[in-house]
Design a protein around this motif. Sequence first.
Motif, PDB file in Angstrom:
ATOM      1  N   VAL A 200       0.866  -1.176   0.000  1.00  0.00           N
ATOM      2  CA  VAL A 200       0.000   0.000   0.000  1.00  0.00           C
ATOM      3  C   VAL A 200       0.903   1.227   0.000  1.00  0.00           C
ATOM      4  O   VAL A 200       1.771   1.362   0.852  1.00  0.00           O
ATOM      5  CB  VAL A 200      -0.921   0.037   1.241  1.00  0.00           C
ATOM      6  N   GLU A 201       0.701   2.093  -0.980  1.00  0.00           N
ATOM      7  CA  GLU A 201       1.440   3.346  -1.054  1.00  0.00           C
ATOM      8  C   GLU A 201       0.473   4.477  -0.743  1.00  0.00           C
ATOM      9  O   GLU A 201      -0.604   4.555  -1.334  1.00  0.00           O
ATOM     10  CB  GLU A 201       2.061   3.537  -2.431  1.00  0.00           C
ATOM     11  N   ILE A 202       0.862   5.338   0.197  1.00  0.00           N
ATOM     12  CA  ILE A 202       0.010   6.445   0.607  1.00  0.00           C
ATOM     13  C   ILE A 202       0.743   7.758   0.399  1.00  0.00           C
ATOM     14  O   ILE A 202       1.930   7.876   0.724  1.00  0.00           O
ATOM     15  CB  ILE A 202      -0.409   6.321   2.087  1.00  0.00           C
ATOM     16  N   GLU A 203       0.013   8.744  -0.140  1.00  0.00           N
ATOM     17  CA  GLU A 203       0.500  10.116  -0.272  1.00  0.00           C
ATOM     18  C   GLU A 203      -0.528  11.030   0.377  1.00  0.00           C
ATOM     19  O   GLU A 203      -1.721  10.912   0.109  1.00  0.00           O
ATOM     20  CB  GLU A 203       0.654  10.522  -1.736  1.00  0.00           C
ATOM     21  N   LEU A 204      -0.055  11.925   1.226  1.00  0.00           N
ATOM     22  CA  LEU A 204      -0.935  12.880   1.890  1.00  0.00           C
ATOM     23  C   LEU A 204      -0.555  14.293   1.474  1.00  0.00           C
ATOM     24  O   LEU A 204       0.625  14.660   1.504  1.00  0.00           O
ATOM     25  CB  LEU A 204      -0.805  12.756   3.411  1.00  0.00           C
ATOM     26  N   THR A 205      -1.545  15.064   1.085  1.00  0.00           N
ATOM     27  CA  THR A 205      -1.377  16.473   0.763  1.00  0.00           C
ATOM     28  C   THR A 205      -2.738  17.137   0.984  1.00  0.00           C
ATOM     29  O   THR A 205      -3.764  16.466   0.948  1.00  0.00           O
ATOM     30  CB  THR A 205      -0.875  16.684  -0.678  1.00  0.00           C
ATOM     31  N   THR A 206      -2.729  18.417   1.247  1.00  0.00           N
ATOM     32  CA  THR A 206      -3.987  19.121   1.490  1.00  0.00           C
ATOM     33  C   THR A 206      -4.380  19.876   0.229  1.00  0.00           C
ATOM     34  O   THR A 206      -3.775  20.895  -0.109  1.00  0.00           O
ATOM     35  CB  THR A 206      -3.861  20.068   2.704  1.00  0.00           C
ATOM     36  N   HIS A 207      -5.367  19.354  -0.467  1.00  0.00           N
ATOM     37  CA  HIS A 207      -5.784  19.907  -1.753  1.00  0.00           C
ATOM     38  C   HIS A 207      -6.323  21.329  -1.620  1.00  0.00           C
ATOM     39  O   HIS A 207      -6.011  22.184  -2.437  1.00  0.00           O
ATOM     40  CB  HIS A 207      -6.830  18.999  -2.411  1.00  0.00           C
TER      41      HIS A 207
ATOM     42  N   THR B  42       0.165  20.087   5.243  1.00  0.00           N
ATOM     43  CA  THR B  42      -0.335  20.889   6.362  1.00  0.00           C
ATOM     44  C   THR B  42      -0.437  20.017   7.610  1.00  0.00           C
ATOM     45  O   THR B  42      -0.159  18.807   7.570  1.00  0.00           O
ATOM     46  CB  THR B  42      -1.725  21.480   6.053  1.00  0.00           C
ATOM     47  N   GLU B  43      -0.916  20.605   8.679  1.00  0.00           N
ATOM     48  CA  GLU B  43      -1.116  19.870   9.924  1.00  0.00           C
ATOM     49  C   GLU B  43      -2.126  18.732   9.738  1.00  0.00           C
ATOM     50  O   GLU B  43      -2.014  17.696  10.392  1.00  0.00           O
ATOM     51  CB  GLU B  43      -1.579  20.820  11.035  1.00  0.00           C
ATOM     52  N   LYS B  44      -3.081  18.897   8.842  1.00  0.00           N
ATOM     53  CA  LYS B  44      -4.034  17.818   8.551  1.00  0.00           C
ATOM     54  C   LYS B  44      -3.299  16.552   8.099  1.00  0.00           C
ATOM     55  O   LYS B  44      -3.634  15.442   8.503  1.00  0.00           O
ATOM     56  CB  LYS B  44      -5.003  18.225   7.444  1.00  0.00           C
ATOM     57  N   ASP B  45      -2.296  16.734   7.248  1.00  0.00           N
ATOM     58  CA  ASP B  45      -1.537  15.597   6.732  1.00  0.00           C
ATOM     59  C   ASP B  45      -0.712  14.941   7.839  1.00  0.00           C
ATOM     60  O   ASP B  45      -0.681  13.722   7.955  1.00  0.00           O
ATOM     61  CB  ASP B  45      -0.613  16.051   5.593  1.00  0.00           C
ATOM     62  N   ARG B  46      -0.077  15.767   8.645  1.00  0.00           N
ATOM     63  CA  ARG B  46       0.746  15.228   9.744  1.00  0.00           C
ATOM     64  C   ARG B  46      -0.121  14.493  10.766  1.00  0.00           C
ATOM     65  O   ARG B  46       0.278  13.438  11.280  1.00  0.00           O
ATOM     66  CB  ARG B  46       1.535  16.343  10.403  1.00  0.00           C
ATOM     67  N   LYS B  47      -1.305  15.020  11.033  1.00  0.00           N
ATOM     68  CA  LYS B  47      -2.222  14.381  11.976  1.00  0.00           C
ATOM     69  C   LYS B  47      -2.686  13.027  11.444  1.00  0.00           C
ATOM     70  O   LYS B  47      -2.707  12.035  12.184  1.00  0.00           O
ATOM     71  CB  LYS B  47      -3.424  15.299  12.226  1.00  0.00           C
ATOM     72  N   LEU B  48      -3.043  12.961  10.164  1.00  0.00           N
ATOM     73  CA  LEU B  48      -3.478  11.695   9.587  1.00  0.00           C
ATOM     74  C   LEU B  48      -2.320  10.701   9.521  1.00  0.00           C
ATOM     75  O   LEU B  48      -2.497   9.517   9.825  1.00  0.00           O
ATOM     76  CB  LEU B  48      -4.100  11.897   8.205  1.00  0.00           C
ATOM     77  N   ALA B  49      -1.133  11.155   9.171  1.00  0.00           N
ATOM     78  CA  ALA B  49       0.037  10.264   9.139  1.00  0.00           C
ATOM     79  C   ALA B  49       0.294   9.661  10.520  1.00  0.00           C
ATOM     80  O   ALA B  49       0.557   8.453  10.637  1.00  0.00           O
ATOM     81  CB  ALA B  49       1.265  11.030   8.652  1.00  0.00           C
ATOM     82  N   LYS B  50       0.197  10.469  11.542  1.00  0.00           N
ATOM     83  CA  LYS B  50       0.403   9.983  12.912  1.00  0.00           C
ATOM     84  C   LYS B  50      -0.657   8.950  13.284  1.00  0.00           C
ATOM     85  O   LYS B  50      -0.352   7.925  13.897  1.00  0.00           O
ATOM     86  CB  LYS B  50       0.375  11.159  13.886  1.00  0.00           C
ATOM     87  N   ALA B  51      -1.903   9.188  12.902  1.00  0.00           N
ATOM     88  CA  ALA B  51      -2.980   8.240  13.180  1.00  0.00           C
ATOM     89  C   ALA B  51      -2.773   6.936  12.414  1.00  0.00           C
ATOM     90  O   ALA B  51      -3.030   5.846  12.952  1.00  0.00           O
ATOM     91  CB  ALA B  51      -4.330   8.862  12.837  1.00  0.00           C
ATOM     92  N   ILE B  52      -2.308   7.026  11.192  1.00  0.00           N
ATOM     93  CA  ILE B  52      -2.018   5.818  10.389  1.00  0.00           C
ATOM     94  C   ILE B  52      -0.909   5.015  11.062  1.00  0.00           C
ATOM     95  O   ILE B  52      -1.003   3.800  11.191  1.00  0.00           O
ATOM     96  CB  ILE B  52      -1.646   6.192   8.939  1.00  0.00           C
ATOM     97  N   ASP B  53       0.143   5.699  11.499  1.00  0.00           N
ATOM     98  CA  ASP B  53       1.234   5.007  12.193  1.00  0.00           C
ATOM     99  C   ASP B  53       0.728   4.292  13.454  1.00  0.00           C
ATOM    100  O   ASP B  53       1.193   3.201  13.786  1.00  0.00           O
ATOM    101  CB  ASP B  53       2.341   5.986  12.555  1.00  0.00           C
TER     102      ASP B  53
END
Length: 87
Positions: free
Chosen positions: A58-65, A72-83
Amino acid sequence: MYISDLTQNQMWKEENNRLKRTFKFNDFQEAFAFMTRVAFLAEAQQHHPNWSNVYNTVEIELTTHDEGNTITEKDRKLAKAIDAILG
């Protein structure tokens, strides 16, 4: 849920205004179960990843469209939750 040692040691990378990470699992079923859990997180946060799945990867890319396709902080928050899913 098993995740390879290589994936456990990998961190999110910032590249082209995206946070990126690749996750490898034992098989498709484990990869899909992980994606399902991420989908619930993303929906709860109203922030959805760009992602792809091929068999056990699974490859994931996070960015705030709505912020001009930048990290943004939205991306960092989701990355932390995924981890956190992986422990």
